[in-house]
Design a protein around this motif. Structure first.
Motif, mmCIF file in Angstrom:
data_model
loop_
_atom_site.group_PDB
_atom_site.id
_atom_site.type_symbol
_atom_site.label_atom_id
_atom_site.label_comp_id
_atom_site.label_asym_id
_atom_site.label_seq_id
_atom_site.Cartn_x
_atom_site.Cartn_y
_atom_site.Cartn_z
ATOM 1 N N UNK A 338 0.834 -1.091 0.142
ATOM 2 C CA UNK A 338 0.113 -0.093 0.141
ATOM 3 C C UNK A 338 0.859 1.332 -0.128
ATOM 4 N N UNK A 339 1.984 1.288 0.703
ATOM 5 C CA UNK A 339 2.702 2.379 0.895
ATOM 6 C C UNK A 339 3.470 2.822 -0.606
ATOM 7 N N UNK A 340 3.765 1.678 -1.261
ATOM 8 C CA UNK A 340 4.640 1.767 -2.484
ATOM 9 C C UNK A 340 3.526 2.372 -3.371
ATOM 10 N N UNK A 341 2.239 1.951 -3.419
ATOM 11 C CA UNK A 341 1.230 2.616 -4.381
ATOM 12 C C UNK A 341 1.092 3.959 -4.037
ATOM 13 N N UNK A 342 0.830 4.368 -2.735
ATOM 14 C CA UNK A 342 0.868 5.750 -2.353
ATOM 15 C C UNK A 342 2.142 6.702 -2.800
ATOM 16 N N UNK A 343 3.148 6.045 -2.633
ATOM 17 C CA UNK A 343 4.255 6.618 -2.796
ATOM 18 C C UNK A 343 4.374 6.919 -4.399
ATOM 19 N N UNK A 344 4.304 5.873 -5.095
ATOM 20 C CA UNK A 344 4.197 6.215 -6.619
ATOM 21 C C UNK A 344 3.222 7.137 -6.943
#
Length: 436
Positions: A338-344
């Motif tokens: 989820x954090x990868x998706x948010x950061x991207x």
């Protein structure tokens, strides 16, 4: 890049505003809330014993067994871990008001926590939901405040110490139940009419008591189903009996420690910047790969062992020796994803909708109780025990869609969800502005 502020940026003794919310936390909370319903729906739709044993609702083959295995492997325990972690992170956000008198912050926090306990009692007894977690969060929150100033490393150490204790507990359950079951099977295989010794009779009595404690005897399953098909008063009485046990004995010996350990870990992760999408993509991808790399094979082994054993209770979720390792690892994997998706910055529409769900988590959590009661219990549509396990997820998807739409539309006009507004108004003893 996500709009964010660190948890030390809220200077006043007032509710967090929309501008200072950490959107990645709201998104993750929305994911966890929806994930929890994947498991909770089972206890709404069937007798409670079906949560741990698919034999109760006949889900032992075909698409129903496949549904059980997918949910058990990919979601059991992990969504609850994330939800608990974010409560711990929320404590740090709430108390991070450097320009405010610490004594006032403490009073506000404890008032807020006692009100949460009240919401939990409302959900458990008035909304007749035996799977309520708010009460446990409130009770653990009363202790959590004293850990707020510990370093992240010390918080992790405390969390892992409690988790290790729980692991020993679950391992003990596994081998104790397994030993009992071996003795019971040996006794049951004796020729009909064989006189049992006092020791054998005691063994069978202990096993019967174990099944009663799990609400797993045929009589108790039938009685619970009849109650759930009845009106509100019968459901209130039936749920109250279960809730009293859960909020006393089960809380003291398991639920409190489970909740506290994950909250402490969430506080540590908040201090390390895990939840605000501020770490590198490499960091989050590593967390995802390690978490899924450990959690999925471990959970798959546990679930396959459960199925291959013929659904013996010593392999059910809470009695697995590696249960805590699997669910925690899987939770780390989901956090990383989820954090990868948010950061991207990808999937912006669904992230925004999930963030709205997460911002209104209390409203939506209580809303799930109301919706599922009206769908399944006798004072609503009365569908308890009528659907097959795979069909439950049509209901889940409908609830998800309705809450996504409702949350987005509500927050276009209002600052808080209805329950959040009430919680804040009672906490600050001032009627909070609701309309934007």
């Amino acid at each position: 890049m996500e709009q964010r502020d660190t948890y030390t940026d809220s200077p006043l003794a007032a509710p967090v505003s929309a501008r200072t919310r950490i959107r990645s936390i709201d998104t993750l909370r929305g994911v966890a809330l929806f994930g929890i319903l994947l498991l909770n729906i089972i206890a709404f739709a069937f007798p409670l014993a079906a949560y741990s044993d698919p034999q109760v609702d006949g889900s032992t083959e075909g698409i129903n067994l496949a549904t059980f295995m997918v949910i058990d492997i990919f979601f059991e325990g992990s969504m609850r871990v994330i939800f608990s972690m974010l409560f711990g992170a929320g404590l740090l956000i709430f108390v991070a008001k450097p320009a405010t008198d610490p004594a006032l912050i403490k009073r506000l926090f404890y008032r807020r926590t006692w009100i949460l306990i009240g919401f939990g009692l409302f959900n458990a007894y008035i909304l007749v939901w035996v799977g309520d977690i708010l009460y446990a969060y409130g009770v653990a929150g009363l202790i959590l405040y004293f850990f707020r100033n510990l370093s992240a490393r010390k918080l992790v150490a405390c969390s892992l110490l409690i988790t290790a204790f729980l692991g020993v507990l679950h391992t003990g359950f596994h081998f104790n139940i397994r030993a009992q079951r071996v003795e019971v099977v040996a006794i049951e295989s004796l020729p009909a009419g064989t006189a049992l010794s006092q020791e054998q009779e005691a063994t069978m009595e202990q096993w019967d008591q174990f099944l009663v404690g799990q609400l797993a005897t045929p009589e108790l399953i039938r009685e619970e189903l009849e109650v759930k098909k009845s009106g509100y008063v019968d459901n209130f009485i039936g749920a109250a009996a279960i809730n009293i046990f859960i909020q006393t004995t089960a809380l003291v010996f398991n639920i409190f420690w489970d909740t506290l350990s994950m909250m402490l870990l969430g506080m540590a992760f908040m201090k390390w910047g895990w939840f605000d999408a501020s770490r590198s993509l490499r960091f989050y991808s590593g967390a995802m790969l390690i978490g899924f790399g450990i959690g999925l094979p471990l959970n798959a082994w546990e679930t396959i062992s459960f199925v291959n054993s013929g659904f013996e209770p010593y392999w059910s979720a809470f009695n697995r020796p590696t249960y805590d390792i699997g669910r925690l690892s899987l939770a780390l994997g989901y956090i990383g994803l989820v954090m990868m998706i948010c950061k991207a910055g990808i999937f912006s529409a669904i992230r925004s909708a999930l963030a709205a769900v997460g911002q209104m988590a209390l409203t939506n959590y209580l809303g799930q109780s109301i919706i599922c009661n009206l769908v399944f219990l006798g004072f609503g549509l009365g569908l308890v025990g009528e659907l097959e396990r795979y069909q439950l997820y049509y209901v889940v998807f409908a609830v998800w869609l309705s809450q996504l739409i409702f949350s987005v539309l509500w927050l276009r006009r209002y600052r808080f969800g209805p329950a959040e507004w009430l919680w804040r108004s009672l906490t600050y003893r001032v009627r909070q502005p609701l309309r934007l």
